[in-house]
Design an enzyme around this catalytic site. Structure first.
Site, PDB file in Angstrom:
ATOM      1  N   GLU A 145      -7.728   1.546   1.898  1.00 37.48           N
ATOM      2  CA  GLU A 145      -7.204   1.181   0.536  1.00 37.48           C
ATOM      3  C   GLU A 145      -8.306   0.086  -0.100  1.00 37.48           C
ATOM      4  OE1 GLU A 145      -6.559   2.526  -2.366  1.00 37.48           O
ATOM      5  OE2 GLU A 145      -4.831   3.464  -0.967  1.00 37.48           O
ATOM      6  N   ASN A 198     -14.452  -6.705   1.721  1.00 39.97           N
ATOM      7  CA  ASN A 198     -13.756  -7.771   1.682  1.00 39.97           C
ATOM      8  C   ASN A 198     -14.369  -9.195   1.998  1.00 39.97           C
ATOM      9  OD1 ASN A 198     -11.580  -6.740   0.120  1.00 39.97           O
ATOM     10  ND2 ASN A 198     -10.292  -6.572   1.914  1.00 39.97           N
ATOM     11  N   LYS A 232      -2.839 -15.169  -6.997  1.00 46.30           N
ATOM     12  CA  LYS A 232      -3.798 -14.688  -8.153  1.00 46.30           C
ATOM     13  C   LYS A 232      -2.653 -14.349  -9.232  1.00 46.30           C
ATOM     14  CE  LYS A 232      -5.381 -10.726  -8.263  1.00 46.30           C
ATOM     15  NZ  LYS A 232      -6.210  -9.308  -7.814  1.00 46.30           N
ATOM     16  N   ARG A 283       1.052 -15.393  -0.142  1.00 52.00           N
ATOM     17  CA  ARG A 283       0.272 -15.512   1.299  1.00 52.00           C
ATOM     18  C   ARG A 283      -1.024 -16.071   1.090  1.00 52.00           C
ATOM     19  NH1 ARG A 283       1.101  -9.348   3.409  1.00 52.00           N
ATOM     20  NH2 ARG A 283       0.858  -9.207   1.050  1.00 52.00           N
ATOM     21  N   LEU A 299      -7.180  -1.385  -3.406  1.00 50.85           N
ATOM     22  CA  LEU A 299      -6.183  -1.874  -4.224  1.00 50.85           C
ATOM     23  C   LEU A 299      -6.328  -3.187  -4.430  1.00 50.85           C
ATOM     24  CD1 LEU A 299      -3.043   0.114  -3.478  1.00 50.85           C
ATOM     25  CD2 LEU A 299      -4.957   0.810  -4.863  1.00 50.85           C
ATOM     26  N   VAL A 352       0.812  -1.248  -0.024  1.00 55.33           N
ATOM     27  CA  VAL A 352      -0.103  -0.102   0.059  1.00 55.33           C
ATOM     28  C   VAL A 352       0.817   1.085   0.060  1.00 55.33           C
ATOM     29  CG1 VAL A 352      -1.702   1.416   1.526  1.00 55.33           C
ATOM     30  CG2 VAL A 352      -1.763  -1.132   1.083  1.00 55.33           C
ATOM     31  N   CYS A 411      -5.265  -9.817   1.921  1.00 57.03           N
ATOM     32  CA  CYS A 411      -6.808  -9.250   2.549  1.00 57.03           C
ATOM     33  C   CYS A 411      -8.165 -10.192   2.935  1.00 57.03           C
ATOM     34  CB  CYS A 411      -7.140  -8.412   1.313  1.00 57.03           C
ATOM     35  SG  CYS A 411      -6.114  -7.050   0.824  1.00 57.03           S
TER      36      CYS A 411
END
Length: 474
Positions: free
Chosen positions: A150, A226, A351, A358, A152, A11, A278
């Site tokens: 954030e 999320n 991804k 992680r 992102l 970030v 996240c």
């Protein structure tokens, strides 16, 4: 504006370079001297498309610099962004020790007439008030604290920052102490809102995508967003398991669902579960927040449970293919039922377009394979090194049985089966004739449903995916 950015992780680097690109004077700080030294040499420690170029452009323009000195980053700043880590504690709650330590250091370095300190780290509800109290204990300078979570997405973070879908700003009530000429706490909050609009003027000029709320609501918006997206992923994975049992095709089901504008197609792609920094962390933190006040969140709990089950999927399919029982059904005499087997794994990052491993499903699979006695031949376009470090830490006595290849075809050579865990573009249309010749065994397990099963079966390969019926080639 003069900005200080505390933390040069994911970030911090994207925000620092992005705000510098808007014309601000930005100083990024990290207590890791080696990391700052690397950044000064032009070395970017994370893989994110477009970020190295954005950093280099703004360093050349002298709008972006790096330091380990809090006074250099904070003393004259109009805005200070807290972008440090909030790793999960053992109970799933967010560990705020780095945030609070950074806040105290910021407080000791404040010198300007008014500074807005911005929480961009993902933090529990009420953290803005805790940060405010820590800074107030360390400084007598006027300041306000703002929550600015954030949103992102790794792999498209630069574009997300420069052209965000939304900007959420949380100010007040009473986000800053009332001192002297600043008047009441409400006046401090209003001044912080003005600074926030100046900060994001470049991205809300043509379309007002800024939502200004109170700090607690802003903090919860991040967790709730999320958790909801993670819930959609787990929902379609649950439906995929049902499709496997009844012979329906999850690809057709999700398309039919997505055509409803109330539902839409996003995050309805079945696979082997979500990972990253996240979704897993934020769903657990949200559960921890609820439990701390005696509240259950059954949907979020189910989301987490289903995701854990989904990460077992490919290993279960492999065990069935080789005629062995997965844990915990395995008998003691079958301690290493896959000994002598070699499994190729394509895709290690959680991804595409990132080197972040992680909680990646691929690493869960590899650890299961190692525990079962198999050897692993792994390949990822950018995440090999990070995956190797993670596996060595997780299975220090077994990690030597994993070989890493830059060339995915080399990873497939001589393997008894091939598993796809991450849908990188380079894996979308591989030469399957070549794969069929390279594999020692003829089994392919597509954990992301991106390959043409009929084509693979025509090549003589056994093909399995997620939630789609198995068809035999006549």
């Amino acid at each position: 504006m003069r900005l200080g950015v505390i933390g040069t992780g994911y970030v911090g680097l994207v925000a620092g370079a992005g705000f510098a690109d808007f014309g601000n004077d930005v100083t990024c700080l990290d207590i890791d001297a080696a990391r700052i030294g690397a950044l000064k040499r032009g070395e970017v420690p994370i893989h994110e498309p477009g970020l190295p170029e954005l950093i280099a452009d703004n360093v050349r323009a002298r709008r972006l610099r790096f330091t380990t000195d809090y006074d250099e980053a904070v003393a004259d700043a109009d805005v200070v962004l807290l972008c440090v880590g909030t790793p999960p504690a053992a109970d799933g709650s967010a560990d705020l020790s780095q945030v609070l330590a950074a806040a105290a250091a910021v407080g000791r370095s404040l010198r300007s007439d008014f500074t807005v300190v911005v929480n961009k780290s993902t933090v529990p509800v009420g953290s803005a008030e805790r940060v405010r109290d820590v800074i107030a204990a360390a400084s007598d300078r006027p300041f306000a604290v703002m929550s600015n979570p954030e949103f992102l997405k790794e792999g498209s973070a630069v574009e997300d920052f420069l052209r965000p879908m939304r900007v959420v700003v949380g100010v007040g009530p009473g986000s800053g102490p009332a001192r002297g000429a600043l008047g009441t706490a409400a006046a401090v909050d209003e001044r912080a809102r003005v600074v926030a609009r100046r900060l994001y003027a470049a991205v809300v000029r043509t379309s007002d995508r800024m939502l200004v709320v109170d700090a607690r609501s802003a903090e919860l918006i991040k967790y709730a967003s999320n958790a909801y997206l993670a819930m959609r992923v787990s929902f379609i994975n649950d439906i995929a398991r049902l499709c496997d049992r009844i012979g329906a095709d999850v690809e057709l089901v999700r398309r039919g669902m997505g055509m409803d504008t109330r539902i839409g197609p996003s995050f309805l792609f079945p696979g082997v579960g979500y990972g990253g920094s996240c979704f897993p962390k934020d769903t657990r933190a949200l559960l921890s927040i609820a439990r701390s006040i005696g509240l259950d969140l059954p949907l979020v709990e189910a989301t987490e449970r289903i995701n854990a089950q989904q990460k077992q999927l490919l290993f279960g399919k492999l065990c069935a293919h080789f005629g062995v029982r997965p844990e915990p059904e395995r008998e003691a005499s079958q301690a290493q039922p896959l000994a002598g087997k070699t499994i190729a794994v394509w895709g290690l990052a959680f991804k595409p377009e990132t080197d972040d491993v992680r909680e990646a499903p691929a690493l869960v699979l590899i650890e299961q394979l190692l525990d079962a006695g198999a050897k692993v031949q792994a390949s990822d376009p950018v995440a090999n090194q990070r995956a190797a470090e993670a596996i060595q830490a997780a299975r220090p006595g077994l990690h030597q049985r994993v070989s890493f290849f830059d060339d995915a075809y080399e990873a497939a050579a001589g393997a008894d089966a091939l598993c796809l865990c991450t849908e990188w573009r380079a894996f979308r249309q591989p030469d399957m004739r070549r794969v069929a010749k390279l594999l020692r065994g003829g089994a392919v397990f597509d954990g992301r449903n991106i390959w043409d099963g009929d084509q693979l079966r025509e090549l003589g390969l056994k093909y399995e995916c997620v939630g789609r019926p198995q068809r035999e080639v006549p």
